[in-house]
Write an enzyme that holds these catalytic residues in place. Structure first.
Site, PDB file in Angstrom:
ATOM      1  N   ASP B  25       3.473   2.303  10.866  1.00  0.00           N
ATOM      2  CA  ASP B  25       2.473   1.924   9.573  1.00  0.00           C
ATOM      3  C   ASP B  25       1.317   0.986  10.119  1.00  0.00           C
ATOM      4  O   ASP B  25       1.520  -0.149  10.593  1.00  0.00           O
ATOM      5  CB  ASP B  25       3.196   1.041   8.813  1.00  0.00           C
ATOM      6  N   LYS B  87      -8.910  -2.386   9.588  1.00  0.00           N
ATOM      7  CA  LYS B  87      -8.582  -1.062   8.857  1.00  0.00           C
ATOM      8  C   LYS B  87      -9.587  -0.671   7.991  1.00  0.00           C
ATOM      9  O   LYS B  87      -9.997   0.350   7.467  1.00  0.00           O
ATOM     10  CB  LYS B  87      -7.275  -1.265   8.205  1.00  0.00           C
ATOM     11  N   GLU B 186       0.677   6.466   2.660  1.00  0.00           N
ATOM     12  CA  GLU B 186       1.648   5.429   2.727  1.00  0.00           C
ATOM     13  C   GLU B 186       2.564   5.485   1.558  1.00  0.00           C
ATOM     14  O   GLU B 186       3.733   5.208   1.798  1.00  0.00           O
ATOM     15  CB  GLU B 186       0.745   4.171   2.493  1.00  0.00           C
ATOM     16  N   ASP B 208       2.743  -1.262  -4.542  1.00  0.00           N
ATOM     17  CA  ASP B 208       2.576  -1.965  -3.291  1.00  0.00           C
ATOM     18  C   ASP B 208       1.669  -3.326  -3.451  1.00  0.00           C
ATOM     19  O   ASP B 208       0.298  -3.221  -3.573  1.00  0.00           O
ATOM     20  CB  ASP B 208       1.792  -0.861  -2.260  1.00  0.00           C
TER      21      ASP B 208
END
Lengths: 107, 622
Positions: B25, B87, B186, B208
């Protein structure tokens, strides 16, 4: 003739079996392969195959085919940690020599 | 003696041939690595027993960069050399920095390259290189834990990541010396961790809520394939906002003024975060706050007050979730399972409110920080071959349609969205003009009908097409998407075998909201799009007719009488005028009129060319 588990190993095996949701016990054995002659087999077992010897140690059933048993009779299976790595370890009195990596052995 | 793991029956490996695979992850704030051992998937800790690796890299003038908590310590003292949240820059071009870059405190190098490069003490670093440094640490941790080299990895990416961002992630893994077997969305990974892929079919919501971002994804599982039906989110909403809400409340209670010092505010936030965590298991949290004058303020934060403070924030996520459901065209009742991801879903109030909204208990028994990595590890274990063959392999789908530009700025979709990958599709195209020897293939991504409303992925030109009349050449264009969602496009002229192609590695990415908007727009503008397509198609046809007639008049004008010629000329002129309007029916009607008017002319030309072909030849030779 017998093969046994340490208490730690037995607890781990039970946890792994419970997590897997099925399975009768553990299959131990040897395969003729590797740089030093033989390698251990460690698998979940969904039941006995023909010619299997079945032992029970610490409440865990152990299935071993008759051919393999000759090489691992008297083995105690342990579960240990080495640094970050952890896993099962065969304490096999028949083992004479292991290869450098320790993944295969001779009797 | 090597340490062994229990294999599935018949799946034992030979020494040195262990099929070792991990799931990673690679997060904005934190990264984790997980693997399956003896049938159990779990994340791997480092020497200090920390499972979570902060996604922070600190570059030094000499020596290896520091990664994780060690790097994080330098965030305030040496911010320019301490890179976090990289990211957000993955797969983005220099031009994108303008709208994301303002919040990033780094110094970017001036360069001609389209990829941004950050100036550090260790030289210029691209986002791919920074990510590779994070991945290298995780790879090393995994190899030390598993006692051998890795065979492969599954790395997770947000569902809204486009091709450029996915390619950048793959590049980073390659740079870190890892073989990426698959990139996995994800939310899909989280669903896999809960074994929902084994359940057959149904709609799944993945909620999330991390430290700083919120994402909701609606997935549909059908025959082992997860389809991302919609995603929505807020890139500036998370657990940190909960802390801020508590800190604000403390300031009011303790009468701390708004212009309190930086140091005081930071301490307040830390105490607020501790209180929030305490309230996960207790009904009250004791607070003892050191004031700037050295005295202490003591108070109690009850669960009731905490809930009041965070309810407006949770409500925001519910509004976003409702939008995601609407985009996916499903109701909350139709959702069969709700998966909780991200540390902030530990807050009991979040679980309660989300449970209420979806009308069912959310799935929480897997650690929400680890669940994505665990799902990736399970998938990696299957892909590397540790499972019996009958185990279903999870498939993924492409998030946006892929197509190319045709005449009139129109998009011809070659692979529609939600097609399972890997996939290859081919379609034949032809030339538009007589003697055309080259064709430019413009690859676009999106749902809209016009090229200008879609995203341009790349262009290439197929040269050396043999000169032929318009429509005679046959050019086969093949779109191929590999298992990671990466696209290659090939064009081939069938008679000569001339080929050309590209691998799509676009320089500019889309923002999360842009992808969302693209999907939403395609629905909102569906009618306008159809109208626009009709109009463009008729306009293209009109242009083709006009051009063909002009060429014919030039070559064989002498076959017409003066009167006929004027008639055709004025009809063509009328068509040219109508073509510029926006009534596609009128254009079509005019085209038909022109066609009728020129039928006789076409017949005469045909006769003449036959006569020409036959003249001077003996009948027997034909």
């Amino acid at each position: 003739m017998a093969v046994t588990l340490t208490e730690t190993a037995a607890k781990r095996v039970k946890d792994f079996l419970a997590n897997r949701g099925k399975g009768e016990g553990l299959r131990l054995g040897v395969k003729t392969t590797g740089c030093s002659g033989m390698a251990y087999v460690l698998e979940f077992s969904d039941g006995a195959d023909e010619g299997d010897e079945v032992f029970e140690s610490q409440g865990v059933k152990i299935y071993i085919d008759a051919k393999s048993l000759v090489y691992i009779d008297g083995t105690e299976l342990d579960y240990t940690k080495e640094g970050l790595n952890e896993g099962f370890k065969f304490n096999n009195p028949n083992e004479k020599d292991t290869c450098g990596c320790g993944e295969s052995f001779t009797v | 003696m090597a340490l062994l793991q229990i294999s599935e029956p018949g799946q034992s490996t030979k020494p040195h041939e262990h099929r070792l695979a991990v799931g990673i992850d690679l997060g904005t704030t934190n990264s984790l690595v997980a693997t399956v051992r003896s049938g159990v998937a779990d994340t791997l800790p480092d020497d200090k027993d920390d499972h979570i690796l902060p996604s922070v890299v600190h570059y030094l003038a000499d020596g290896e960069p520091l990664v994780g908590s060690e790097a994080k310590k330098h965030a305030t003292t040496d911010p320019l050399n301490t890179i976090s949240s990289i990211k957000r820059l993955m797969g983005r071009g220099v031009l994108d920095l303008k709208h994301i870059g303002t919040r990033l405190p780094y110094e970017f190098a001036e360069s001609d390259s389209s990829v941004p490069r950050i100036k550090t003490a260790a030289g210029e670093k691209s986002p791919v290189e920074v990510s590779a440094d994070i991945l290298r640490v995780l790879k090393d941790r995994a190899e030390r834990t598993l006692g051998d080299e890795l065979n492969g990895a599954v790395i997770t990416v947000p569902a809204y990541f486009d091709d450029a961002q996915r390619q950048a992630t793959k590049d980073a893994a390659k740079l870190a010396g890892m073989h990426v077997m698959r990139l996995l969305n994800e939310p899909t990974a989280a669903a896999v961790a809960y074994g929902l892929d084994q359940g057959g079919e149904g709609v799944i919501a993945v909620y999330d809520l991390g430290g700083g971002t919120f994402d909701i994804s609606i997935l549909r599982l059908n025959r082992g394939v997860f389809e991302v039906m919609s995603t929505a989110g807020d890139t500036a909403l998370g657990g940190d906002d909960f802390d801020h809400a508590i800190a604000k409340w403390i300031m009011q209670q303790a009468k701390i003024s708004d212009d309190a010092g930086h140091h005081q505010l930071r301490r307040l936030l830390r105490d607020a975060c501790a209180a929030k965590e305490a309230l996960t298991s207790a009904d009250t949290a004791e607070l003892k706050i050191e004031l700037e004058n050295g005295e202490y303020w003591e108070g109690v934060l009850s669960k009731e007050i905490f809930n009041q403070l965070v309810d407006p924030l949770i409500q925001k996520t519910i509004i976003t979730s409702r939008r995601a459901l609407r985009d996916a065209k499903v109701t909350a009742d139709e959702v069969e399972a709700v998966v909780m991801v991200g540390g902030s879903t530990r807050v009991p109030r979040v679980r309660e409110k989300i449970g209420e909204f979806f009308g069912k208990q959310p799935l929480v028994n897997i650690d929400p920080d680890k669940v994505v990595a665990i799902g990736a590890a399970i998938q990696a274990d299957v892909l590397v071959g540790n499972k019996p063959d009958d185990e279903l392999l999870l498939l993924d789908v492409i998030p946006l349609s892929l197509g190319l530009e045709t005449m009139g700025n129109l998009v011809e979709k070659i692979i529609p969205r939600n097609t399972t990958i890997p996939v290859a599709r081919a379609q034949d195209f032809t030339t538009f003009k007589d003697g055309q020897t080259a064709m430019t293939i413009h690859v676009v991504q999106g749902e809209r009908e016009l090229v200008s409303d879609c995203r341009s992925l790349g262009k290439f030109t197929l040269h050396e097409i043999p000169p032929m009349v318009a429509g005679a050449a046959r050019i086969r264009v093949t779109f191929q998407v590999d298992a990671d969602g990466l696209l290659s496009v090939m064009a081939r002229e069938e008679t000569t075998g001339v080929e050309s192609g590209i691998q799509i590695k676009p320089s500019y990415g889309l923002t999360d909201s842009e992808i969302e908007n693209m999907l939403r727009d395609s629905i909102t503008y569906a009618e306008e799009d159809v109208a626009a397509r009709n109009l463009r198609e008729q306009q293209v046809e009109a242009d083709r007719v006009i051009e063909a007639i002009q060429v014919a008049m030039q070559q064989d004008g002498q076959l017409l009488s003066e009167q006929e010629r004027t008639g055709i000329d004025s009809a063509v002129e009328r068509l040219a005028n109508v073509r510029n309007g926006n009534d596609h029916n009128l254009i079509k009607q005019t085209i038909d009129e022109v066609n009728n008017l020129t039928t006789e002319f076409a017949a005469r030309r045909m006769d003449q060319s036959i006569k020409k072909a036959l003249s001077g030849q003996n009948v027997n030779e034909i």
